[in-house]
Design a protein around this motif. Sequence first.
Motif, mmCIF file in Angstrom:
data_model
loop_
_atom_site.group_PDB
_atom_site.id
_atom_site.type_symbol
_atom_site.label_atom_id
_atom_site.label_comp_id
_atom_site.label_asym_id
_atom_site.label_seq_id
_atom_site.Cartn_x
_atom_site.Cartn_y
_atom_site.Cartn_z
ATOM 1 N N VAL A 23 39.329 -23.178 49.249
ATOM 2 C CA VAL A 23 38.172 -23.196 48.362
ATOM 3 C C VAL A 23 36.927 -23.305 49.239
ATOM 4 C CG1 VAL A 23 37.002 -24.469 46.529
ATOM 5 C CG2 VAL A 23 39.493 -24.351 46.567
ATOM 6 N N LEU A 24 35.906 -22.565 48.891
ATOM 7 C CA LEU A 24 34.636 -22.630 49.603
ATOM 8 C C LEU A 24 33.590 -23.227 48.676
ATOM 9 C CD1 LEU A 24 32.793 -21.912 52.027
ATOM 10 C CD2 LEU A 24 32.421 -19.707 50.927
ATOM 11 N N LEU A 25 33.003 -24.331 49.111
ATOM 12 C CA LEU A 25 31.938 -24.975 48.353
ATOM 13 C C LEU A 25 30.623 -24.797 49.099
ATOM 14 C CD1 LEU A 25 33.637 -28.378 47.459
ATOM 15 C CD2 LEU A 25 33.423 -26.366 46.009
ATOM 16 N N THR A 26 29.576 -24.561 48.377
ATOM 17 C CA THR A 26 28.249 -24.500 48.980
ATOM 18 C C THR A 26 27.338 -25.466 48.242
ATOM 19 O OG1 THR A 26 27.563 -22.672 47.557
ATOM 20 C CG2 THR A 26 28.494 -22.098 49.689
ATOM 21 N N TYR A 27 26.430 -26.044 48.972
ATOM 22 C CA TYR A 27 25.470 -26.971 48.398
ATOM 23 C C TYR A 27 24.072 -26.471 48.719
ATOM 24 C CZ TYR A 27 29.403 -30.154 47.958
ATOM 25 O OH TYR A 27 30.594 -30.714 47.623
ATOM 26 N N THR A 28 23.185 -26.647 47.786
ATOM 27 C CA THR A 28 21.786 -26.292 48.011
ATOM 28 C C THR A 28 20.924 -27.485 47.595
ATOM 29 O OG1 THR A 28 21.563 -25.320 45.801
ATOM 30 C CG2 THR A 28 22.198 -23.836 47.590
ATOM 31 N N ALA A 29 19.696 -27.431 48.005
ATOM 32 C CA ALA A 29 18.751 -28.491 47.647
ATOM 33 C C ALA A 29 17.600 -27.877 46.859
ATOM 34 C CB ALA A 29 18.220 -29.160 48.911
ATOM 35 N N GLU A 30 16.966 -28.694 46.079
ATOM 36 C CA GLU A 30 15.780 -28.250 45.348
ATOM 37 C C GLU A 30 14.724 -27.798 46.357
ATOM 38 O OE1 GLU A 30 14.731 -28.051 42.034
ATOM 39 O OE2 GLU A 30 16.855 -28.304 41.578
ATOM 40 N N PRO A 31 14.087 -26.658 46.106
ATOM 41 C CA PRO A 31 13.022 -26.209 47.013
ATOM 42 C C PRO A 31 11.923 -27.262 47.145
ATOM 43 C CG PRO A 31 13.594 -24.491 45.443
ATOM 44 C CD PRO A 31 14.312 -25.739 44.999
ATOM 45 N N ASP A 32 11.410 -27.380 48.358
ATOM 46 C CA ASP A 32 10.302 -28.301 48.670
ATOM 47 C C ASP A 32 10.629 -29.757 48.354
ATOM 48 O OD1 ASP A 32 8.649 -26.144 49.506
ATOM 49 O OD2 ASP A 32 8.158 -25.732 47.409
ATOM 50 N N SER A 33 11.902 -30.134 48.477
ATOM 51 C CA SER A 33 12.302 -31.518 48.222
ATOM 52 C C SER A 33 12.643 -32.219 49.538
ATOM 53 C CB SER A 33 13.535 -31.543 47.310
ATOM 54 O OG SER A 33 14.670 -31.036 47.998
ATOM 55 N N PRO A 34 12.703 -33.534 49.532
ATOM 56 C CA PRO A 34 13.147 -34.256 50.729
ATOM 57 C C PRO A 34 14.568 -33.845 51.152
ATOM 58 C CG PRO A 34 12.098 -35.775 49.205
ATOM 59 C CD PRO A 34 12.238 -34.464 48.484
ATOM 60 N N SER A 35 15.404 -33.517 50.178
ATOM 61 C CA SER A 35 16.769 -33.073 50.506
ATOM 62 C C SER A 35 16.744 -31.756 51.274
ATOM 63 C CB SER A 35 17.596 -32.904 49.233
ATOM 64 O OG SER A 35 17.786 -34.140 48.597
ATOM 65 N N GLN A 36 15.865 -30.840 50.881
ATOM 66 C CA GLN A 36 15.754 -29.577 51.603
ATOM 67 C C GLN A 36 15.235 -29.821 53.016
ATOM 68 O OE1 GLN A 36 12.819 -26.670 50.369
ATOM 69 N NE2 GLN A 36 14.141 -24.998 51.063
ATOM 70 N N ASP A 37 14.284 -30.710 53.166
ATOM 71 C CA ASP A 37 13.780 -31.054 54.499
ATOM 72 C C ASP A 37 14.912 -31.603 55.369
ATOM 73 O OD1 ASP A 37 11.230 -30.277 53.744
ATOM 74 O OD2 ASP A 37 10.572 -32.337 53.304
ATOM 75 N N ALA A 38 15.746 -32.465 54.791
ATOM 76 C CA ALA A 38 16.853 -33.053 55.541
ATOM 77 C C ALA A 38 17.878 -31.992 55.934
ATOM 78 C CB ALA A 38 17.512 -34.151 54.722
ATOM 79 N N LEU A 39 18.191 -31.077 55.034
ATOM 80 C CA LEU A 39 19.135 -30.007 55.361
ATOM 81 C C LEU A 39 18.574 -29.086 56.443
ATOM 82 C CD1 LEU A 39 20.567 -29.046 51.853
ATOM 83 C CD2 LEU A 39 21.777 -30.145 53.748
ATOM 84 N N ASN A 40 17.283 -28.798 56.376
ATOM 85 C CA ASN A 40 16.653 -27.975 57.416
ATOM 86 C C ASN A 40 16.720 -28.669 58.771
ATOM 87 O OD1 ASN A 40 16.047 -25.998 55.542
ATOM 88 N ND2 ASN A 40 13.939 -26.666 55.250
ATOM 89 N N LEU A 41 16.496 -29.983 58.789
ATOM 90 C CA LEU A 41 16.580 -30.734 60.032
ATOM 91 C C LEU A 41 18.008 -30.704 60.576
ATOM 92 C CD1 LEU A 41 15.289 -32.575 62.162
ATOM 93 C CD2 LEU A 41 15.783 -34.505 60.632
ATOM 94 N N LEU A 42 18.982 -30.909 59.716
ATOM 95 C CA LEU A 42 20.382 -30.861 60.124
ATOM 96 C C LEU A 42 20.736 -29.483 60.683
ATOM 97 C CD1 LEU A 42 23.081 -32.354 60.246
ATOM 98 C CD2 LEU A 42 23.513 -31.567 57.911
ATOM 99 N N ALA A 43 20.279 -28.429 60.043
ATOM 100 C CA ALA A 43 20.536 -27.071 60.525
ATOM 101 C C ALA A 43 19.900 -26.846 61.894
ATOM 102 C CB ALA A 43 20.002 -26.051 59.522
ATOM 103 N N SER A 44 18.727 -27.416 62.128
ATOM 104 C CA SER A 44 18.077 -27.239 63.432
ATOM 105 C C SER A 44 18.862 -27.953 64.522
ATOM 106 C CB SER A 44 16.623 -27.729 63.396
ATOM 107 O OG SER A 44 16.558 -29.141 63.356
#
Length: 56
Positions: free
Chosen positions: A8-29
């Motif tokens: 099974v493949l699960l994907t997660y997204t964050a609300e645009p312009d949210s602190p969660s999106q900022d955190a995911l972007n940092l993790l990706a970097s």
Amino acid sequence: MGGDPSQVLLTYTAEPDSPSQDALNLLASWAAVNQDIDRSAPADDSEPADSAETPD
């Protein structure tokens, strides 16, 4: 379609312009930086490295 039906493949997204999106972007970097480091590191370090130092 091929593949293992038990996988099974699960994907997660964050609300645009949210602190969660900022955190995911940092993790990706961090992941991108670590990939660059892993690629530049020698695969086999069984050979001793030559010393750059010169005797006095």
